[in-house]
Design an enzyme around this catalytic site. Structure first.
Site, PDB file in Angstrom:
ATOM      1  N   CYS A 143      -8.751  -9.063  -2.059  1.00  0.00           N
ATOM      2  CA  CYS A 143      -9.144  -8.406  -3.208  1.00  0.00           C
ATOM      3  C   CYS A 143      -8.552  -6.879  -3.185  1.00  0.00           C
ATOM      4  O   CYS A 143      -8.303  -6.310  -3.888  1.00  0.00           O
ATOM      5  CB  CYS A 143     -10.447  -8.365  -3.406  1.00  0.00           C
ATOM      6  SG  CYS A 143     -10.825 -10.287  -3.698  1.00  0.00           S
ATOM      7  N   TYR A 169       0.862  11.823  11.244  1.00  0.00           N
ATOM      8  CA  TYR A 169       1.985  11.356  10.903  1.00  0.00           C
ATOM      9  C   TYR A 169       3.364  12.119  11.325  1.00  0.00           C
ATOM     10  O   TYR A 169       4.264  11.562  11.697  1.00  0.00           O
ATOM     11  CB  TYR A 169       2.147  11.640   9.185  1.00  0.00           C
ATOM     12  CG  TYR A 169       1.618  10.263   8.496  1.00  0.00           C
ATOM     13  CD1 TYR A 169       2.225   9.065   8.543  1.00  0.00           C
ATOM     14  CD2 TYR A 169       0.166  10.434   7.806  1.00  0.00           C
ATOM     15  CE1 TYR A 169       1.772   7.991   7.750  1.00  0.00           C
ATOM     16  CE2 TYR A 169      -0.240   9.289   7.369  1.00  0.00           C
ATOM     17  CZ  TYR A 169       0.270   8.198   7.040  1.00  0.00           C
ATOM     18  OH  TYR A 169      -0.129   7.070   6.602  1.00  0.00           O
ATOM     19  N   GLU A 185      -1.882   3.916  15.740  1.00  0.00           N
ATOM     20  CA  GLU A 185      -3.030   3.265  16.399  1.00  0.00           C
ATOM     21  C   GLU A 185      -2.854   2.483  17.447  1.00  0.00           C
ATOM     22  O   GLU A 185      -3.570   2.395  18.357  1.00  0.00           O
ATOM     23  CB  GLU A 185      -3.806   2.580  15.096  1.00  0.00           C
ATOM     24  CG  GLU A 185      -4.982   2.266  15.580  1.00  0.00           C
ATOM     25  CD  GLU A 185      -5.792   1.546  14.092  1.00  0.00           C
ATOM     26  OE1 GLU A 185      -6.904   0.851  14.628  1.00  0.00           O
ATOM     27  OE2 GLU A 185      -5.413   1.591  13.175  1.00  0.00           O
ATOM     28  N   MET A 205       0.856  -1.325   0.054  1.00  0.00           N
ATOM     29  CA  MET A 205       0.089   0.159  -0.112  1.00  0.00           C
ATOM     30  C   MET A 205       0.725   1.319   0.119  1.00  0.00           C
ATOM     31  O   MET A 205       0.616   2.114  -0.488  1.00  0.00           O
ATOM     32  CB  MET A 205      -1.115   0.087   1.323  1.00  0.00           C
ATOM     33  CG  MET A 205      -1.745   1.125   1.331  1.00  0.00           C
ATOM     34  SD  MET A 205      -2.628   0.978   3.129  1.00  0.00           S
ATOM     35  CE  MET A 205      -3.647   2.616   3.005  1.00  0.00           C
ATOM     36  N   LEU A 231      -5.494   7.316  -2.556  1.00  0.00           N
ATOM     37  CA  LEU A 231      -6.420   6.362  -1.853  1.00  0.00           C
ATOM     38  C   LEU A 231      -7.797   6.431  -1.697  1.00  0.00           C
ATOM     39  O   LEU A 231      -8.519   5.381  -2.074  1.00  0.00           O
ATOM     40  CB  LEU A 231      -5.859   6.671  -0.147  1.00  0.00           C
ATOM     41  CG  LEU A 231      -6.350   5.461   0.616  1.00  0.00           C
ATOM     42  CD1 LEU A 231      -5.142   5.270   2.077  1.00  0.00           C
ATOM     43  CD2 LEU A 231      -7.793   5.897   1.536  1.00  0.00           C
ATOM     44  N   ASP A 257       6.730  -1.814  10.307  1.00  0.00           N
ATOM     45  CA  ASP A 257       5.821  -0.565  10.962  1.00  0.00           C
ATOM     46  C   ASP A 257       5.275   0.492  10.125  1.00  0.00           C
ATOM     47  O   ASP A 257       5.755   0.998   9.065  1.00  0.00           O
ATOM     48  CB  ASP A 257       6.815   0.179  12.242  1.00  0.00           C
ATOM     49  CG  ASP A 257       6.947  -0.460  13.349  1.00  0.00           C
ATOM     50  OD1 ASP A 257       5.901  -0.988  13.780  1.00  0.00           O
ATOM     51  OD2 ASP A 257       8.226  -0.615  13.878  1.00  0.00           O
ATOM     52  N   SER A 278       5.690   8.047   7.330  1.00  0.00           N
ATOM     53  CA  SER A 278       5.685   6.728   7.496  1.00  0.00           C
ATOM     54  C   SER A 278       7.253   6.019   7.136  1.00  0.00           C
ATOM     55  O   SER A 278       7.688   6.270   6.258  1.00  0.00           O
ATOM     56  CB  SER A 278       4.660   6.026   6.494  1.00  0.00           C
ATOM     57  OG  SER A 278       4.691   4.402   6.499  1.00  0.00           O
ATOM     58  N   HIS A 283      -5.962  -5.712  10.213  1.00  0.00           N
ATOM     59  CA  HIS A 283      -6.852  -4.691   9.754  1.00  0.00           C
ATOM     60  C   HIS A 283      -8.086  -5.392   9.265  1.00  0.00           C
ATOM     61  O   HIS A 283      -8.297  -6.401   8.870  1.00  0.00           O
ATOM     62  CB  HIS A 283      -6.243  -4.202   8.514  1.00  0.00           C
ATOM     63  CG  HIS A 283      -6.576  -2.692   8.291  1.00  0.00           C
ATOM     64  ND1 HIS A 283      -7.815  -2.240   8.029  1.00  0.00           N
ATOM     65  CD2 HIS A 283      -5.879  -1.575   8.153  1.00  0.00           C
ATOM     66  CE1 HIS A 283      -8.076  -1.094   8.037  1.00  0.00           C
ATOM     67  NE2 HIS A 283      -6.995  -0.566   8.078  1.00  0.00           N
ATOM     68  N   CYS A 304     -17.846 -11.462  -6.890  1.00  0.00           N
ATOM     69  CA  CYS A 304     -16.865 -10.612  -7.716  1.00  0.00           C
ATOM     70  C   CYS A 304     -17.798 -10.109  -8.958  1.00  0.00           C
ATOM     71  O   CYS A 304     -18.140 -11.050  -9.455  1.00  0.00           O
ATOM     72  CB  CYS A 304     -15.649 -11.132  -7.772  1.00  0.00           C
ATOM     73  SG  CYS A 304     -14.623  -9.942  -8.844  1.00  0.00           S
ATOM     74  N   LEU A 345     -10.279   0.024  -3.007  1.00  0.00           N
ATOM     75  CA  LEU A 345     -10.064   0.214  -1.631  1.00  0.00           C
ATOM     76  C   LEU A 345     -11.550   0.678  -0.876  1.00  0.00           C
ATOM     77  O   LEU A 345     -11.947   0.293   0.055  1.00  0.00           O
ATOM     78  CB  LEU A 345      -8.899   1.098  -1.453  1.00  0.00           C
ATOM     79  CG  LEU A 345      -8.585   1.538   0.042  1.00  0.00           C
ATOM     80  CD1 LEU A 345      -8.077   0.132   0.595  1.00  0.00           C
ATOM     81  CD2 LEU A 345      -7.359   2.609  -0.086  1.00  0.00           C
ATOM     82  N   CYS A 360     -10.692  -7.055 -12.201  1.00  0.00           N
ATOM     83  CA  CYS A 360     -10.369  -8.121 -11.439  1.00  0.00           C
ATOM     84  C   CYS A 360     -10.126  -9.278 -12.474  1.00  0.00           C
ATOM     85  O   CYS A 360      -9.028 -10.212 -12.468  1.00  0.00           O
ATOM     86  CB  CYS A 360     -11.147  -8.512 -10.197  1.00  0.00           C
ATOM     87  SG  CYS A 360     -10.574  -9.932  -9.502  1.00  0.00           S
ATOM     88  N   ARG A 396      -9.424  15.790   5.198  1.00  0.00           N
ATOM     89  CA  ARG A 396      -8.772  15.164   6.063  1.00  0.00           C
ATOM     90  C   ARG A 396      -7.387  15.524   6.127  1.00  0.00           C
ATOM     91  O   ARG A 396      -6.751  15.121   6.912  1.00  0.00           O
ATOM     92  CB  ARG A 396      -9.120  13.737   5.817  1.00  0.00           C
ATOM     93  CG  ARG A 396     -10.727  13.138   5.940  1.00  0.00           C
ATOM     94  CD  ARG A 396     -10.771  13.227   7.632  1.00  0.00           C
ATOM     95  NE  ARG A 396     -12.340  13.253   7.749  1.00  0.00           N
ATOM     96  CZ  ARG A 396     -12.659  13.232   9.146  1.00  0.00           C
ATOM     97  NH1 ARG A 396     -11.889  13.805  10.213  1.00  0.00           N
ATOM     98  NH2 ARG A 396     -13.953  12.939   9.146  1.00  0.00           N
ATOM     99  N   ARG A 398       1.320   1.301  -3.981  1.00  0.00           N
ATOM    100  CA  ARG A 398      -0.282   1.762  -4.479  1.00  0.00           C
ATOM    101  C   ARG A 398      -0.645   3.339  -4.502  1.00  0.00           C
ATOM    102  O   ARG A 398      -1.316   3.786  -5.444  1.00  0.00           O
ATOM    103  CB  ARG A 398      -1.352   0.900  -3.846  1.00  0.00           C
ATOM    104  CG  ARG A 398      -2.552   0.716  -4.488  1.00  0.00           C
ATOM    105  CD  ARG A 398      -2.895   0.460  -5.902  1.00  0.00           C
ATOM    106  NE  ARG A 398      -4.056   0.333  -6.517  1.00  0.00           N
ATOM    107  CZ  ARG A 398      -4.546   1.416  -7.138  1.00  0.00           C
ATOM    108  NH1 ARG A 398      -3.779   2.607  -7.028  1.00  0.00           N
ATOM    109  NH2 ARG A 398      -5.573   1.483  -7.569  1.00  0.00           N
ATOM    110  N   TYR A 399      -0.354   3.662  -3.335  1.00  0.00           N
ATOM    111  CA  TYR A 399      -0.670   5.160  -3.060  1.00  0.00           C
ATOM    112  C   TYR A 399       0.341   6.204  -2.819  1.00  0.00           C
ATOM    113  O   TYR A 399       0.128   7.260  -2.344  1.00  0.00           O
ATOM    114  CB  TYR A 399      -1.781   5.345  -1.863  1.00  0.00           C
ATOM    115  CG  TYR A 399      -2.929   4.028  -2.037  1.00  0.00           C
ATOM    116  CD1 TYR A 399      -3.663   4.207  -3.170  1.00  0.00           C
ATOM    117  CD2 TYR A 399      -3.039   2.946  -1.221  1.00  0.00           C
ATOM    118  CE1 TYR A 399      -4.559   3.110  -3.143  1.00  0.00           C
ATOM    119  CE2 TYR A 399      -3.982   2.028  -1.298  1.00  0.00           C
ATOM    120  CZ  TYR A 399      -4.707   1.943  -2.372  1.00  0.00           C
ATOM    121  OH  TYR A 399      -5.719   1.025  -2.535  1.00  0.00           O
ATOM    122  N   GLU A 423      -0.498   2.345  11.554  1.00  0.00           N
ATOM    123  CA  GLU A 423      -1.215   1.313  12.087  1.00  0.00           C
ATOM    124  C   GLU A 423      -0.741   1.078  13.327  1.00  0.00           C
ATOM    125  O   GLU A 423      -1.421   0.620  14.418  1.00  0.00           O
ATOM    126  CB  GLU A 423      -1.803   0.228  11.267  1.00  0.00           C
ATOM    127  CG  GLU A 423      -3.147   0.868  10.370  1.00  0.00           C
ATOM    128  CD  GLU A 423      -2.566   1.464   9.154  1.00  0.00           C
ATOM    129  OE1 GLU A 423      -3.387   1.422   8.001  1.00  0.00           O
ATOM    130  OE2 GLU A 423      -1.464   1.509   8.895  1.00  0.00           O
TER     131      GLU A 423
END
Length: 415
Positions: free
Chosen positions: A181, A103, A341, A55, A71, A334, A110, A257, A397, A77, A402, A95, A144-145, A337
């Site tokens: 998925c 962060y 979190e 991710m 994201l 790490d 991260s 998660h 699905c 997602l 996909c 946000r 991905r993001y 999350e």
């Protein structure tokens, strides 16, 4: 992932969060990495590109806005229906300032890129030693993001001499041990998209091939012995911090998660595979301690897979069980999350930081990196493009993307 969205992205911020990180909050920056092994560049059929999929996360506070924009734009997602293009940018912009503070609270960004690049590089060095016939193994990371994005990784592959009529072998290696998925599936869909855009129109060469990159996929590995051993050793180390007379009564809370129940009911294999990891780790530990599997990072009003991690900790403490060890069982390094979190919210707000603890994440664990190399070598030796499980779609699905990406990867012919 449709679920691996940082819960912080939709949750109100605590007023106590400061923009300036404390020494304790920046502990990931000071975490030493193991002494690197020496790379052996002996080769025959190589080079082989080893591409870690994950991710990702913003490496700096300034990258948070772009991270959230990508994201919330991903329908795999966060499915927002026909309003995706309108609501996604609106939510992410609203946000961004709050998430920047979170962060900042874990050190200014991260650490997932640092650890992903380290893990991939060290795995490739080991692979050069144990699989010289496919060496040299070239490390790449595709997030991905966040940077390095999948598009940028693919363009770098082409610039490094893969594809463009030259062919070459690449392995897409998911860093989600348990398949969903929303995570691995979304990353593979993105990889397939950029493969089609950058290499999809390649014509046949004189030898009959099209000279494109030949891809194969390591799509899941929830019970690999090396993964299980790395988790077990970290748990054993943390249990040593409790007095001997209490040690066997410490409750192990495995935390993964969560997923929306709409995804679970569609047939996503993630919950079963997380459970398989937990069972394998407990077998390795001898089932000495009591344990439970709980789920974190639920966001929004819809039903999610439970019980929630924070609620579980609060309820056990209320029942008098204050010796608790949290194990992030679905993460390989790490990130927000774990560092925010779990550490700042779940443990920090428990009122019992001396007895509620978290095991170290896998990060640069040599046992874990050796497991990655073993997984990769086994895959390279198999000559198989994907696992049989990868080709099976969820019963519910409806995604054409996909279907097409799975069909593409399953049809790859490896030399």
């Amino acid at each position: 992932m449709a679920f691996r969205l940082p819960a912080a992205a939709l949750r109100p911020l605590r007023s106590s969060v400061l923009l300036k990180p404390t020494a304790q909050q920046t502990r990931w920056l000071a975490t030493p990495t193991p002494f690197p092994v020496t790379q052996d560049m002996t080769s025959s059929r190589g080079p082989t590109a080893m591409v870690f999929l994950n991710m990702g996360g913003p490496s700096t506070v300034d990258e948070v806005g772009d991270f959230l924009s990508r994201l919330f734009a991903d329908a795999d997602l966060i499915p927002l229906g026909r309003l995706q293009n309108y609501l996604g940018p609106l939510i992410s912009k609203r946000r961004t300032p709050k998430i920047q503070k979170q962060y900042a609270a874990i050190g200014g960004g991260s650490p997932i890129r640092k650890w992903s690049e380290h893990q991939c590089e060290e795995m490739c060095k080991l692979l050069d030693q144990i699989s010289p016939e496919t060496a040299p193994h070239k490390p790449y990371v595709a997030f991905r993001y966040a940077n390095p994005l999948t598009e940028h990784m693919y363009r770098q592959l082409l610039a490094d001499g893969f594809g463009n009529g030259k062919g070459g072998r690449a392995v897409a290696f998911t860093q989600y041990p348990q398949y969903s998925c929303s995570t691995t599936g979304s990353s593979l869909n993105e990889l397939w998209k950029w493969r089609q855009r950058l290499e999809g129109k390649a014509g046949p060469l004189d030898d009959g091939s099209d000279g494109t990159i030949k891809w194969s996929v390591i799509d899941r590995w929830p019970v690999h012995p090396g993964l299980v051993e790395a988790f077990a050793q970290n748990i054993e180390a943390k249990l040593q911090e409790y007095p001997p007379e209490r040690r066997d009564q410490v409750v192990l809370l495995f935390s993964a998660h969560s997923l929306p129940m709409t995804v679970v009911n569609r047939g996503d294999p993630y919950p079963a595979e997380v459970g398989a990891t937990v069972h394998a780790v407990m077998q390795r530990l001898g089932h000495v301690n009591p344990y439970r599997l709980c789920w974190q990072s639920q966001v929004g009003p819809q039903p999610w897979l439970g019980p929630q991690t924070q609620m579980s900790v609060e309820e056990y403490i209320a029942k008098g069980q204050k010796d608790l060890v949290l194990i992030p069982i679905a993460f390989t390094s790490d990130h927000i999350e774990t560092l925010y979190e779990l550490d700042e919210e779940v443990i920090g707000e428990s009122g019992h930081k001396d007895t509620v603890k978290r095991v170290e994440s896998l990060n640069g664990n040599p046992v874990f990196i050796k497991a990655l190399a073993d997984l990769a070598k086994t895959h390279l030796d198999s000559g198989i493009a994907t696992s049989p499980q990868m080709g099976l779609r969820c019963p519910g699905c409806k995604s054409d993307r996909c279907h097409e990406s799975k069909k593409f990867f399953a049809a790859q012919e490896l030399a």
